[in-house]
Design an enzyme around this catalytic site. Structure first.
Site, PDB file in Angstrom:
ATOM      1  CG  ASP A   1     -15.137   3.893   0.867  1.00 56.77           C
ATOM      2  OD1 ASP A   1     -16.047   4.750   0.817  1.00 56.77           O
ATOM      3  OD2 ASP A   1     -13.946   4.163   0.664  1.00 56.77           O
TER       4      ASP A   1
ATOM      5  CG  ASP B   1     -16.004   3.616  -2.739  1.00 59.36           C
ATOM      6  OD1 ASP B   1     -16.052   4.730  -3.305  1.00 59.36           O
ATOM      7  OD2 ASP B   1     -14.944   2.993  -2.543  1.00 59.36           O
TER       8      ASP B   1
ATOM      9  CB  THR C   1      -0.518   9.855   4.085  1.00 57.60           C
ATOM     10  OG1 THR C   1      -1.737  10.541   3.722  1.00 57.60           O
ATOM     11  CG2 THR C   1       0.486  10.014   2.962  1.00 57.60           C
TER      12      THR C   1
ATOM     13  NE  ARG D   1      -9.121   6.548   5.670  1.00 51.91           N
ATOM     14  CZ  ARG D   1      -9.351   5.488   6.416  1.00 51.91           C
ATOM     15  NH1 ARG D   1      -9.397   5.594   7.716  1.00 51.91           N
ATOM     16  NH2 ARG D   1      -9.546   4.312   5.871  1.00 51.91           N
TER      17      ARG D   1
END
Ligand code: PRP
Ligand code: URA
Length: 220
Positions: free
Chosen positions: A211, A214, A115, A111
Site C-alpha cells: 500500500d 501506508d 467494493t 479506494r
C-alpha cells in the site's frame, strides 16, 4: 533515457537508476523515510520523460555576453499538476520543482477496500478556468484496477481537458489497470516505471510494493 515499449499503450521508463530505486520501493524492509525519499527520486525520472513533449516557444534574452534567442515553455499552454491524495503528494513535490510555473490542484480519492470502487472526497480543480489548451499531469504512484485513475480522468475530461493532453504518471502499474483506463479513455498518455504481473484477489499489484500511501505516511 531509454524507453521500453510493451504491447500495452503505455510508456515504461527504463533507466537503470530508476529500476534500481524501484527495487528499494518494493523491498518490504525499506523504512518510511527512505520510501518517501525514493518515491521523490523515482518520480524525477518518470516526470522527465512525461514532460518531454511540452511545447516551447522562442524567447529573446540577454546573457552577460550577448543577445540570445532561446526557448522557453509557452505561456499559451497552461500546465496543471494534480496529485491524487494521498500517495500522489510525494510525486507533486518533484513536479513542482521541475515546473515551478505550473498550477497545482489536488484531488482526493481512495479506494473502498470492500467494493474496490473509488470514492472522491476532495476536488480543488476550479470549474471557472479554460482547460482547452491545458496539459494536466495526474500523479499517483499506483495504477491497480484503474478505478481511481478513471475517476480522476472523469473529473478532468468533464472540465474540458483534451484526452491527448492528459498525462497519467505512476510508478507501478498492473496490466489490468492500463487496459481498463485506456479502454475507457483511449488517447490519454500513461507513463510508468514498471508494468507488473497482475493483481491479486484483493486487487493489490503483484509483486508491487504494497500500500503506497501506508508505506509513505507510516499508517497501517
Ligand atoms: C491507492 C493508490 C491509488 C489507488 C490505486 O490509493 O494511491 O490511488 O489505490 O488503486 P486502483 O487503481 O485499484 O483504484 P488508496 O485508495 O490506498 O488511497 P490513499 O492514497 O489515500 O492511501
Ligand atoms: N493501491 C496500492 O497502494 N497498492 C496496490 O498494490 C494497489 C492499490
Amino acid at each position: 533515457m531509454a524507453l521500453q515499449s510493451t504491447h500495452l499503450p503505455v510508456t515504461v521508463c527504463d533507466h537503470p537508476l530508476l529500476q534500481h530505486n524501484i527495487s528499494i520501493l518494493r523491498d518490504a524492509n525499506t523504512s518510511h523515510e527512505r520510501f518517501r525519499n525514493t518515491v521523490r527520486r523515482v518520480s524525477m525520472f518518470i516526470l522527465q520523460e512525461a514532460t518531454r513533449d511540452l511545447p516551447l516557444c522562442k524567447a529573446y534574452i540577454e546573457t552577460p555576453v550577448s543577445k540570445a534567442e532561446t526557448r522557453i515553455l509557452s505561456s499559451e499552454t497552461p500546465i496543471i499538476i494534480t496529485p491524487i491524495l494521498r500517495a500522489g503528494l510525494m510525486m507533486s513535490d518533484v513536479a513542482m520543482d521541475l515546473i515551478p510555473s505550473a498550477s497545482v490542484y489536488h484531488v482526493g480519492l481512495y479506494r473502498d477496500e470492500e467494493t474496490l470502487r473509488p470514492i472522491t472526497y476532495y476536488n480543488k480543480l476550479p470549474s471557472t478556468i479554460d482547460y482547452s489548451q491545458a496539459r494536466i499531469f495526474l500523479l499517483d504512484p499506483m495504477l491497480a484496477t484503474g478505478g481511481s485513475a478513471i475517476a480522476a480522468v472523469d473529473i478532468v475530461s468533464k472540465l474540458g481537458v483534451q484526452l491527448s493532453n492528459i498525462y497519467f504518471v505512476c510508478i507501478i502499474s498492473a496490466p489490468e489497470g492500463i487496459q481498463n483506463l485506456t479502454t475507457q479513455y483511449p488517447g490519454i498518455k500513461i507513463y510508468t516505471g514498471a508494468v507488473d504481473e497482475r493483481l491479486n484477489d484483493k486487487a493489490y499489484i503483484v509483486p508491487g510494493l504494497g500500500d503506497a500511501g501506508d508505506r509513505m505516511f507510516g499508517t497501517v
